[in-house]
Design a protein around this motif. Structure first.
Motif, PDB file in Angstrom:
ATOM      1  N   CYS A   1       1.334  13.049   5.060  1.00 20.60           N
ATOM      2  CA  CYS A   1       2.449  12.896   3.924  1.00 20.60           C
ATOM      3  C   CYS A   1       2.954  14.154   3.192  1.00 20.60           C
TER       4      CYS A   1
ATOM      5  N   GLU B   1      -6.828   2.498  -0.738  1.00 14.15           N
ATOM      6  CA  GLU B   1      -6.600   3.659  -1.524  1.00 14.15           C
ATOM      7  C   GLU B   1      -5.577   3.142  -2.745  1.00 14.15           C
TER       8      GLU B   1
ATOM      9  N   ARG C   1      -3.269   4.348  -6.296  1.00 18.13           N
ATOM     10  CA  ARG C   1      -2.812   5.270  -7.196  1.00 18.13           C
ATOM     11  C   ARG C   1      -2.193   4.662  -8.212  1.00 18.13           C
TER      12      ARG C   1
ATOM     13  N   MET D   1      -1.593   2.549  -1.889  1.00 17.90           N
ATOM     14  CA  MET D   1      -1.228   3.922  -0.970  1.00 17.90           C
ATOM     15  C   MET D   1      -1.533   3.405   0.465  1.00 17.90           C
ATOM     16  N   GLU D   2      -2.832   3.179   0.760  1.00 16.59           N
ATOM     17  CA  GLU D   2      -3.048   2.804   2.010  1.00 16.59           C
ATOM     18  C   GLU D   2      -4.293   2.339   2.438  1.00 16.59           C
TER      19      GLU D   2
HETATM   20  N1  LIG Z   1       3.850   7.259  -3.095  1.00 10.32           N
HETATM   21  C1  LIG Z   1       2.981   8.040  -3.379  1.00 10.32           C
HETATM   22  N2  LIG Z   1       2.812   8.546  -4.498  1.00 10.32           N
HETATM   23  C2  LIG Z   1       1.778   9.443  -4.882  1.00 10.32           C
HETATM   24  N3  LIG Z   1       0.899   9.890  -4.069  1.00 10.32           N
HETATM   25  C3  LIG Z   1       0.991   9.574  -2.664  1.00 10.32           C
HETATM   26  C4  LIG Z   1       1.990   8.537  -2.312  1.00 10.32           C
HETATM   27  N4  LIG Z   1       1.602   8.585  -0.991  1.00 10.32           N
HETATM   28  C5  LIG Z   1       0.462   9.186  -0.737  1.00 10.32           C
HETATM   29  N5  LIG Z   1       0.181   9.704  -1.696  1.00 10.32           N
HETATM   30  C6  LIG Z   1      -0.962  10.557  -1.652  1.00 10.32           C
HETATM   31  O1  LIG Z   1      -0.968  11.095  -0.749  1.00 10.32           O
HETATM   32  C7  LIG Z   1      -2.205  10.953   0.015  1.00 10.32           C
HETATM   33  C8  LIG Z   1      -2.195  10.504   1.599  1.00 10.32           C
HETATM   34  O2  LIG Z   1      -1.334   9.525   1.783  1.00 10.32           O
HETATM   35  P1  LIG Z   1      -1.802   8.356   2.694  1.00 10.32           P
HETATM   36  O3  LIG Z   1      -3.071   7.862   2.362  1.00 10.32           O
HETATM   37  O4  LIG Z   1      -0.619   7.561   2.872  1.00 10.32           O
HETATM   38  O5  LIG Z   1      -1.883   9.102   4.240  1.00 10.32           O
HETATM   39  P2  LIG Z   1      -2.989   9.619   5.158  1.00 10.32           P
HETATM   40  O6  LIG Z   1      -2.185  10.773   6.087  1.00 10.32           O
HETATM   41  O7  LIG Z   1      -3.142   8.169   6.114  1.00 10.32           O
HETATM   42  O8  LIG Z   1      -3.919   9.958   4.321  1.00 10.32           O
HETATM   43  P3  LIG Z   1      -5.756  10.191   4.809  1.00 10.32           P
HETATM   44  O9  LIG Z   1      -5.908  11.416   5.202  1.00 10.32           O
HETATM   45  O10 LIG Z   1      -6.180   9.933   3.206  1.00 10.32           O
HETATM   46  O11 LIG Z   1      -5.959   8.820   5.291  1.00 10.32           O
HETATM   47  C9  LIG Z   1      -2.986   9.447  -0.724  1.00 10.32           C
HETATM   48  O12 LIG Z   1      -4.067   9.554  -0.977  1.00 10.32           O
HETATM   49  C10 LIG Z   1      -2.028   9.693  -2.316  1.00 10.32           C
HETATM   50  O13 LIG Z   1      -3.098  10.640  -2.843  1.00 10.32           O
END
Ligand SMILES: Nc1ncnc2c1ncn2[C@@H]1O[C@H](COP(=O)(O)OP(=O)(O)OP(=O)(O)O)[C@@H](O)[C@H]1O
Ligand SMILES: [Mg+2]
Length: 434
Positions: free
Chosen positions: A203, A299, A301, A311-312
């Protein structure tokens, strides 16, 4: 599933490539083979299972296998080095198969999105040799595809950030009008397969339309698609569940005071908390609806007003899992019990208020407040540095450091020293000669 276990008298750690026992040599066997040994959660897994008297080996790809803390653990009885990513996915799977024939393991545990995808693609082939501690295809499909996860949440009336799917970068300006700025460019999958090997997509925070466009283009170039999401600025909280056979066996919650990178990702300074009623119930509803068995990290926020947004979902052990283990919820052990077909422990309580810190990541995220000044989620450097220093006064556990098992901490420190020296050398040479 029950494989014969041939005990070996040797507990020496060896790092080796393709070595098949000679005829007449007793075949070694393990209760668990821990994949992705370079990850912190893999070390937590080796320690958790090894300290319970289970026989544990660990494996990593060649390019990541040097100086690994996990390989240095007193409970890692054997260390295996698989072919490097450059040699492709098939070489890795073939190595795993050969390895498991020569050195049987009851259970395979993986913690990375990439290896999870490989196990899914070769589920049938690999499950002939060991129990795979991963959920069903349909559940994993929902968890790894962020559009599907968010759609399920909406269906269950769980808040998700306003978001617009983006197919090409020409759609970015329009999407920004809907979502506003700052925004987050979120790849719809964190890991995608290339021709031979895979790529991790992260992200990215976008403060301007141009930043959003360039982040979307980056994802596009790697063959992925994105969602442009409204940025949710508040506290990062996650619920960790162990669900199987229609029952939740363990619940745990933590919040991340600092993450690396500052937008989010790995929690570098985190604390166990009591399960908040709102997100605890929402996470459970999601996991049950998707029938997501095994470990899941859900997760959230919060907005400034405290409303939680999903978030995911991570359907594999997360980097931060050690705080749960230390607080009394041994997720790696539950995974082992589940994948081995054993009765699963029910964990009712855990230690609330326990801090855990990943010092190298915390240092990096503090330094990044200088280069990423004034971006959303990034505190002013002076506040970040004083916060970093003040945290030394708070009793905390540190990732890698365990009095019962000192070598991984030493290996991690030496490795961190090497990384810093390499960076300084690179900066020095680039300034002087380029
Ligand atoms: N819309 C949002 N607003 C604020 N923060 C966000 C948003 N989307 C993602 N994040 C932040 O970015 C982090 C990573 O996003 P996400 O969990 O979707 O991706 P990931 O690449 O699968 O991460 P991980 O390595 O934790 O699995 C989230 O834990 C959150 O803190
Ligand atoms: Mg993820």
């Amino acid at each position: 599933m029950s494989l014969p276990i041939h005990l070996s008298s040797s507990s020496e750690v060896q790092t080796r490539n393709e070595q098949v026992p000679q005829q007449g040599t007793p075949i070694k066997a393990y209760d668990t083979l821990v994949l992705d040994a370079h990850l912190r959660q893999s070390l937590a897994t080796v320690r958790s299972l090894g300290s319970r008297g289970l026989r544990v080996a660990a494996l990593e790809r060649a390019e990541l296998a040097a100086h690994l803390p996990t390989f240095a653990s007193r409970w890692c009885q054997e260390a295996f080095v698989a072919p490097s990513s450059e040699q492709g996915i098939e070489a890795y799977v073939q190595y795993l198969e050969t390895r498991l024939r020569a050195t049987p393991a009851r259970v395979l545990i993986t913690s990375s999105d990439g290896t999870l995808e490989i196990l899914r693609q070769h589920r049938e082939r690999l499950s002939r040799h060991a129990g795979l501690a991963i959920a069903s295809e349909s559940a994993l499909d929902m968890a790894v595809q962020k559009e599907r996860t968010l759609a399920l949440a909406r269906e269950l009336q769980i808040n998700v950030p306003i978001g617009v799917p983006i197919r090409t970068s020409s759609e970015v300006s329009e999407a920004v009008r809907t979502v506003g700025l700052p925004a987050v460019v979120k790849p719809t999958r964190s890991w995608i397969f290339g021709e031979q090997t895979g790529v991790r997509l992260n992200c990215q925070l976008a403060m301007t339309v141009d930043e959003a466009r360039s982040a979307v283009e980056q994802v596009e170039r790697l063959g992925g698609t994105s969602i442009l999401q409204q940025f949710v600025p508040g506290r990062c909280e996650s619920i960790h569940l162990f669900y199987a056979r229609g029952e939740v066996y363990a619940r745990f919650a933590q919040w991340a005071k600092r993450t690396q990178p500052p937008l989010g990702g790995t929690s570098v300074y985190r604390q166990s908390i009591a399960v908040p009623e709102d997100i605890g119930e929402q996470a459970e509803r999601l996991v049950r609806a998707a029938q997501l068995e095994g470990y899941a990290e859900v997760e959230f926020r919060r907005s400034v007003a405290g409303t939680p947004y999903l978030m995911e979902i991570n359907p594999r052990l997360s980097a931060s899992v050690e705080v749960a283990v230390r607080a009394g919820v041994d997720f790696p052990h539950l995974l082992y019990q589940w994948a081995n077909g054993d009765p699963i422990d029910r964990v009712k309580t855990y230690h609330v208020g326990m801090w855990m810190r990943y010092l190298q990541g915390d240092l990096l995220t503090t330094l990044q407040t200088i280069t990423q000044r004034r971006r959303a989620s990034v505190p002013p450097p002076s506040r970040a540095i004083s916060g970093f220093l003040a945290s030394f006064l708070v009793p905390a556990h540190y990732d890698y450091f365990d009095w019962r098992d000192l070598k991984p901490g030493l290996a991690a420190t030496i490795d961190f020293g090497r990384v810093v020296a390499r960076r300084l050398r690179r900066d020095f040479f680039s300034r002087r000669y380029l």
